[in-house]
Design an enzyme around this catalytic site. Structure first.
Site, PDB file in Angstrom:
ATOM      1  N   LYS A 313       0.574  -1.395  -0.040  1.00  0.00           N
ATOM      2  CA  LYS A 313      -0.406  -0.099  -0.124  1.00  0.00           C
ATOM      3  C   LYS A 313       0.688   1.658   0.050  1.00  0.00           C
ATOM      4  CE  LYS A 313      -3.885  -3.057   2.059  1.00  0.00           C
ATOM      5  NZ  LYS A 313      -4.397  -2.455   3.511  1.00  0.00           N
ATOM      6  N   TYR A 314       2.005   1.032   0.546  1.00  0.00           N
ATOM      7  CA  TYR A 314       2.518   2.154   0.596  1.00  0.00           C
ATOM      8  C   TYR A 314       3.836   2.082   0.300  1.00  0.00           C
ATOM      9  CZ  TYR A 314      -0.422   4.538   3.597  1.00  0.00           C
ATOM     10  OH  TYR A 314      -1.614   5.060   3.566  1.00  0.00           O
TER      11      TYR A 314
END
Length: 368
Positions: A313-314
């Site tokens: 996600k990051y």
């Protein structure tokens, strides 16, 4: 031999000293308070203190860094009863000044915002009230805030009768399309100009409500189907598709989260879906979250941003910070500090052109 041993011991001591110095190179700095001090200066000073004060200062630094990037899409997630708590104008102003580019929130946030836009009020109360007595008088309580349920009921009927008449039967709407139409509908009715939906509609900022059914806005639409023989469809798979397309089209993205819940992960998962769809890295590059939850309970609202890296996600190199503080404290302070730091916003903002099932994103210079 003795000289060699002494020399070796000396080198080891030097290496140990150098390693030790890495931990002692950034001293904390006492904060100096003066009458002429601005909030943004205070935030920068707090970044050199400790505990959650430092985290709040670092959150300001990361958000400010996002606003200096030439081409970036800034997502904002908002959960909790932020409008009844008095945060509505702040969110509206962040939208109008393009300090955020996409808003993901709850149906309740937009419902309460609509209620205040047409003249409704929330009232200061107490968390120690007699809730049985409040129920007798049809007064709803949100911790220490009261609301008039009879006036909520009138708004429910207005949404069911008037707003829903603008929606087509058997058309799969994304929640973004619903909020865009709601903003347009409210623009002719709102008594208050600082309305979230109207501001977003006029600024071209998408609003996603991935749990719209879990709100009075959602069940007013449901009653339009039940009592008025309508067939209004909200397609949440379309929400996922549209949010992913935004992240697909933008090389860099940043995330600002207040609270947690569905808005938090809806934003985060847009990176996962976008990476799957494009077969390229579309992970978010910056993130700050304000939360009162803790990671050790295992829930998403308290989950660390570092944990989200394991899901893709990051970015592994993402700049991020988590500050454990009440959103009704952090949001006004951060927004005020940003307003002082960026008296004029000069950045290239994304413009979203939705045509059928496709999205075109262009970046245009914004001065405001």
């Amino acid at each position: 031999m003795a000289r060699i041993l002494i020399k070796t011991a000396y080198r080891k001591e030097q290496r140990a000293q150098m390693s030790r110095q890495r931990f002692l190179s950034h001293p904390t700095e006492p904060i100096d308070i003066s009458a002429g001090r601005t909030t943004d200066q205070l935030m920068l000073d707090m970044a050199s203190t400790a505990f959650q004060g430092r985290r709040l200062g670092e959150a300001f630094e990361i958000w400010a860094r996002m606003l200096k990037k030439r081409q970036i899409v800034i997502w904002m997630g908002v959960a909790g009863a932020m409008v009844p708590a008095g945060m509505r104008k702040i969110i509206s102003q962040l939208i109008r000044r393009r300090m955020i580019d996409v808003l993901v929130t709850t149906g309740a946030t937009i419902y309460h915002d609509t209620y205040e836009a047409i003249g409704g009020k929330h009232f200061k109360g107490t968390d120690s009230a007699d809730d049985v007595q409040l129920r007798k008088y049809r007064i709803d309580r949100m911790y220490d805030v009261y609301a008039d349920e009879k006036k909520f009921y009138r708004l429910d009927n207005e949404i069911e009768k008037d707003f829903c008449s603008l929606l087509r039967d058997n058309h799969p709407y994304s929640s973004r399309e619903i909020t865009e139409k709601l903003g347009s509908w409210l623009s002719t009715r709102a008594r208050e100009k600082d309305n979230i939906s109207v501001a977003a509609c006029e600024a071209g900022v998408p609003i996603f409500l991935p749990a719209i059914c879990d709100s009075s806005l959602g069940f007013a639409m449901m009653f339009a189907n039940r009592r008025r023989d309508r067939r209004i469809i909200v397609d949440h798979m379309k929400d996922v598709d549209e949010s992913a397309m935004i992240t697909e089209k933008c090389a860099k993205s940043g995330v600002v989260i207040f609270g947690g819940g569905v808005p938090k992960n809806f934003i985060q998962q847009s990176a996962v879906v976008a990476s799957y769809a494009t077969r390229h890295d579309r992970t978010h590059n910056y993130a700050l979250q304000i939360t009162t939850d803790a990671a050790h309970w295992g829930g998403l609202s308290g989950a660390t941003l570092e944990e989200a890296k394991s899901w893709g996600k990051y970015s592994p190199r993402a700049r991020m910070v988590t500050c454990h503080v009440d959103s009704t404290i952090a949001l006004p302070v951060l927004a005020q500090a940003l307003a002082e730091r960026f008296k004029r916003i000069r950045r290239n903002i994304p413009r979203f052109d939705w045509a059928g099932e496709t999205l075109e994103v262009t970046f245009q210079r914004f001065k405001g």
